[in-house]
Design an enzyme around this catalytic site. Structure first.
Site, short mmCIF file in Angstrom:
data_model
loop_
_atom_site.label_atom_id
_atom_site.label_comp_id
_atom_site.label_asym_id
_atom_site.label_seq_id
_atom_site.Cartn_x
_atom_site.Cartn_y
_atom_site.Cartn_z
N HIS A 190 9.66 -2.29 -2.77
CA HIS A 190 10.26 -2.16 -1.45
C HIS A 190 10.93 -0.80 -1.28
O HIS A 190 11.15 -0.09 -2.25
CB HIS A 190 11.31 -3.26 -1.24
CG HIS A 190 12.44 -3.15 -2.21
ND1 HIS A 190 12.34 -3.58 -3.52
CD2 HIS A 190 13.69 -2.62 -2.09
CE1 HIS A 190 13.47 -3.33 -4.15
NE2 HIS A 190 14.31 -2.74 -3.31
N HIS A 250 12.51 5.56 -1.19
CA HIS A 250 11.66 5.54 -2.39
C HIS A 250 11.26 4.10 -2.73
O HIS A 250 11.87 3.15 -2.23
CB HIS A 250 12.39 6.17 -3.58
CG HIS A 250 13.56 5.35 -4.04
ND1 HIS A 250 14.79 5.38 -3.40
CD2 HIS A 250 13.70 4.47 -5.06
CE1 HIS A 250 15.61 4.55 -4.01
NE2 HIS A 250 14.99 3.98 -5.02
#
Length: 172
Positions: A34, A115
């Site tokens: 995620h 990220h």
């Protein structure tokens, strides 16, 4: 209860990321790959109803987000996290900003660096070795994400979706 807000990328990217997370991320079994939009925060059952209502409005007033991944990077020497760097763009930064207003107005602990974690909690030597080999990956990926998720943490530490919010006026 602890809550958080995240974007989940496509299955293609999740499969790639999980091929590394299985070996290099102790949180592999706790949450799918995620992009964290809002780190863990505490909220009561009453508070979360208000927060969810605000998130619905935020979602309607936000655009679907183009995710562009072009390289592997690391937060070293601050900590030994290896990740796929998600290029920041206006829609992503705007959504992140909106998720830190209203009932969720607490300032983030860290600067927002979008990220997807590949590995974490590695020793210095392991981090260096793994980063060196993973950096050779030619990662070129773009996709549009049209939703974000309010997650809550279970007693065993794993995270599950509380509610999903579709981005944009067309997705009401």
């Amino acid at each position: 209860m602890k809550y958080g807000i995240a974007l989940f990328p496509s299955k293609k990217i999740q499969d790639l990321v999980n091929s590394y997370r299985k070996r290099y991320d102790p949180n592999y079994a706790l949450i799918p790959p995620h992009v964290t939009l809002k780190t863990a925060f505490d909220a009561s059952a009453d508070d979360i109803v208000t927060i969810a209502n605000e998130l619905r409005i935020t979602a309607q007033d936000s655009n679907p987000i183009k995710i562009s991944i072009k390289k592997v990077s690391s937060f070293s020497p601050v900590n030994n996290v290896i990740y796929l760097k998600v290029e920041p763009n206006d829609d992503l930064l705007d959504l992140h900003s909106k998720l830190h207003k209203g009932s969720l107005r607490l300032e983030p602990e860290y600067s927002f660096v979008p990220h997807i974690t590949l590995g974490q909690k590695l020793s210095d030597d392991e981090h260096s070795d793994v980063l060196g080999s993973i950096k050779m990956l030619d990662v070129q990926h773009e996709e549009v994400v049209d939703r974000f998720h309010l997650l809550y943490q279970l007693e065993n530490g794993s995270w599950t979706v509380y509610e999903t919010f579709l981005l944009g006026k067309d997705n009401e």
